[in-house]
Design a protein around this motif. Structure first.
Motif, PDB file in Angstrom:
ATOM      1  N   ASN A 213       2.355   4.546   1.266  1.00 58.08           N
ATOM      2  CA  ASN A 213       2.615   5.081   2.599  1.00 58.08           C
ATOM      3  C   ASN A 213       3.302   6.440   2.455  1.00 58.08           C
ATOM      4  O   ASN A 213       4.483   6.505   2.124  1.00 58.08           O
ATOM      5  CB  ASN A 213       3.502   4.123   3.403  1.00 58.08           C
ATOM      6  CG  ASN A 213       3.691   4.550   4.839  1.00 58.08           C
ATOM      7  OD1 ASN A 213       3.658   5.737   5.152  1.00 58.08           O
ATOM      8  ND2 ASN A 213       3.902   3.593   5.728  1.00 58.08           N
TER       9      ASN A 213
ATOM     10  N   GLN B 134       0.828  -1.196   0.000  1.00 59.35           N
ATOM     11  CA  GLN B 134       0.000   0.000   0.000  1.00 59.35           C
ATOM     12  C   GLN B 134       0.870   1.258   0.000  1.00 59.35           C
ATOM     13  O   GLN B 134       1.998   1.258   0.502  1.00 59.35           O
ATOM     14  CB  GLN B 134      -0.896   0.018   1.250  1.00 59.35           C
ATOM     15  CG  GLN B 134      -1.935  -1.092   1.286  1.00 59.35           C
ATOM     16  CD  GLN B 134      -3.153  -0.795   0.422  1.00 59.35           C
ATOM     17  OE1 GLN B 134      -3.087  -0.032  -0.541  1.00 59.35           O
ATOM     18  NE2 GLN B 134      -4.275  -1.403   0.746  1.00 59.35           N
TER      19      GLN B 134
ATOM     20  N   ASN C 201      -0.634   5.688   9.004  1.00 58.55           N
ATOM     21  CA  ASN C 201      -1.934   6.295   9.300  1.00 58.55           C
ATOM     22  C   ASN C 201      -3.082   5.644   8.527  1.00 58.55           C
ATOM     23  O   ASN C 201      -4.116   6.254   8.278  1.00 58.55           O
ATOM     24  CB  ASN C 201      -1.930   7.813   9.025  1.00 58.55           C
ATOM     25  CG  ASN C 201      -2.935   8.541   9.910  1.00 58.55           C
ATOM     26  OD1 ASN C 201      -3.199   8.115  11.041  1.00 58.55           O
ATOM     27  ND2 ASN C 201      -3.510   9.628   9.409  1.00 58.55           N
ATOM     28  N   GLN C 202      -2.858   4.368   8.126  1.00 60.41           N
ATOM     29  CA  GLN C 202      -3.909   3.587   7.475  1.00 60.41           C
ATOM     30  C   GLN C 202      -4.243   2.386   8.336  1.00 60.41           C
ATOM     31  O   GLN C 202      -3.359   1.736   8.893  1.00 60.41           O
ATOM     32  CB  GLN C 202      -3.462   3.111   6.083  1.00 60.41           C
ATOM     33  CG  GLN C 202      -4.515   2.253   5.376  1.00 60.41           C
ATOM     34  CD  GLN C 202      -4.074   1.763   4.009  1.00 60.41           C
ATOM     35  OE1 GLN C 202      -3.067   2.224   3.482  1.00 60.41           O
ATOM     36  NE2 GLN C 202      -4.808   0.832   3.429  1.00 60.41           N
ATOM     37  N   SER C 203      -5.514   2.062   8.427  1.00 60.75           N
ATOM     38  CA  SER C 203      -5.956   0.916   9.212  1.00 60.75           C
ATOM     39  C   SER C 203      -5.398  -0.385   8.638  1.00 60.75           C
ATOM     40  O   SER C 203      -5.258  -0.546   7.425  1.00 60.75           O
ATOM     41  CB  SER C 203      -7.490   0.848   9.215  1.00 60.75           C
ATOM     42  OG  SER C 203      -7.931  -0.380   9.768  1.00 60.75           O
TER      43      SER C 203
ATOM     44  N   LYS D  65      -2.470   0.415  12.942  1.00 62.25           N
ATOM     45  CA  LYS D  65      -2.313   1.339  11.825  1.00 62.25           C
ATOM     46  C   LYS D  65      -0.865   1.318  11.328  1.00 62.25           C
ATOM     47  O   LYS D  65       0.058   1.154  12.103  1.00 62.25           O
ATOM     48  CB  LYS D  65      -2.674   2.776  12.244  1.00 62.25           C
ATOM     49  CG  LYS D  65      -4.147   3.004  12.500  1.00 62.25           C
ATOM     50  CD  LYS D  65      -4.406   4.468  12.850  1.00 62.25           C
ATOM     51  CE  LYS D  65      -5.888   4.705  13.149  1.00 62.25           C
ATOM     52  NZ  LYS D  65      -6.146   6.116  13.508  1.00 62.25           N
TER      53      LYS D  65
END
Length: 427
Positions: free
Chosen positions: A207, A205, A237-239, A234
């Motif tokens: 980041n 993902q 700052n993403q779950s 997290k």
């Protein structure tokens, strides 16, 4: 010339011809035993955990000098003749004068997909003017997260001479993170919980806070280590929800190994643990790379014939040798073709061969997928074939993974099947 329908470019077409395609061919324990046999049988494949970590001067120099400067005229990517001083500079950069009487190895991890080179240089050389597809200094790819043993450094410190499990050569130092010791490396590598990349390519993902692990690309067969820490909710700052939480190596400012957390979406083409080793999965994995670009030594963003097979089989935990002739020698169950066999006799051999078997000829490797109208068909990553023009055969470039009949003609005018030397069934 390829003689196929669109339907034949799907694994389902060939799987419909098979009984018990989902039956396990080998268990993971049997695969581990098979990998051990390869190490004992093929001189270029090693168990890095037991690799000799102190090399004597003459041993190390011999390994470095196993790559020789070409004796025939070679050209750069612009078509200019390679001059003598170019070769002198790269030989100087191999840093042989700093090889000590006893040389202690270091341990490291590839932090990204990279390349192994014959010499410590990024400059490519070619044996034909205008032909920029086959760089003769390109040896093979090294996948991200692959453990390596560091044997030597170049004079400019920008290159490392390393040993992978099935190859050695020069790699950019910036692509390798150096572990504190052997234990740190193999505690990570031997983690029992991991993902296997089963798609052609996947990415972590995005980041925005840590570019070192943002949108990092992994290719088929890469083993990615899962983080079991449940308290991490997290990353960037993403779950974590909807993702796999993975632990990735990075290279710090000193060049040493550190670890960071990253996320891989659960929608990506990955599997928790190795895929079951079945004929269905062999064909499905092989067809995922259909149309993928051919790249000599994994150059040009692609793979070559033997690395295509190697990466497909890595998804099952099978660690094959790198080159076609070494792969051909790695297994026990094999059907041999003898000189003088007719095409009909060669076709008859495939009456006893199961789809998913590996087929070899000098300098080339293929996967057998089944018969169509009595003719054996293969899927392979290949450079091209021969097409008759008048009384001669001309080379037709293909440069991709494609399904073909085994009767496809080579540049010499002989069908591929007439050059087959053996069939290897890994079971």
């Amino acid at each position: 010339m390829f003689e196929f329908s669109e339907e034949m470019l799907t694994p389902e077409y060939w799987l419909r011809k098979l009984d018990n395609a989902d039956k396990a061919i080998m268990t993971q324990r049997e695969i581990e035993n098979f990998n051990g046999k390869i190490i004992n049988k093929v001189a270029t494949v090693y168990n890095l955990e037991t690799y000799e970590n102190n090399l004597k001067k003459d041993e190390l120099i011999k390994l470095i000098k196993s790559y020789e400067i070409p004796k025939k005229p070679m050209y750069d990517k612009y078509g200019n003749l390679i001059k003598k001083d170019f070769y002198e500079d790269i030989i100087k950069n191999t840093n042989l004068e700093e090889v000590e009487d006893v040389n202690s190895a270091m341990y490291g991890l590839a932090i990204k997909n990279t390349s192994l080179r014959s010499f410590p240089t990024k400059e490519a050389i070619f044996d034909k003017q205008g032909d920029i597809e086959i760089d003769r200094f390109q040896e093979t790819g090294c996948q991200a997260l692959e453990p390596v043993i560091i044997l030597h450094k170049s004079k400019d410190k920008k290159w490392l001479f390393i040993q992978m499990y099935n190859y050695r050569g020069w790699v950019k130092a910036e692509d390798i993170a150096i572990a504190k010791n052997k234990k740190e490396l193999f505690d990570y590598v031997n983690s029992y919980k991991f993902l296997i990349v089963t798609g052609n390519y996947i990415k972590t993902q995005y980041n925005p806070f840590d570019k070192s692990i943002s949108k990092l690309e992994f290719t088929m067969g890469t083993k990615i280590y899962l983080e079991e820490e449940k308290k991490i909710r997290k990353v960037g700052n993403q779950s974590v929800e909807g993702n796999y939480l993975v632990k990735l190596p990075i290279r710090n400012k000193e060049g040493n190994l550190e670890f960071r957390h990253a996320l891989i979406s659960k929608k990506e083409d990955v599997n928790v643990g190795y895929l079951p080793y079945t004929r269905e999965n062999i064909l499905k994995q092989a067809f995922k790379l259909l149309g993928d670009r051919y790249g000599w030594g994994d150059s040009l963003g692609g793979r070559d014939c033997s690395s295509y097979i190697m990466y497909v089989f890595k998804t099952f935990g099978i660690r094959l040798p790198r080159n076609a002739n070494e792969q051909e020698a790695s297994g026990d169950k094999s059907y041999k073709f003898t000189e003088g066999m007719s095409i009909e006799e060669r076709i008859k051999v495939f009456g006893s061969v199961k789809p998913g078997a590996l087929v070899y000829m000098p300098g080339h490797a293929m996967i057998y997928i089944g018969k169509e109208k009595g003719i054996p068909y293969i899927i392979h990553d290949f450079h091209g074939y021969g097409e008759k023009k008048g009384d001669k055969y001309e080379f037709v470039p293909v440069n991709e993974v494609m399904v073909t009949s085994s009767l496809l003609t080579t540049i010499s005018g002989v069908p591929f099947i007439e050059k087959f030397t053996s069939v290897l069934e890994i079971e």
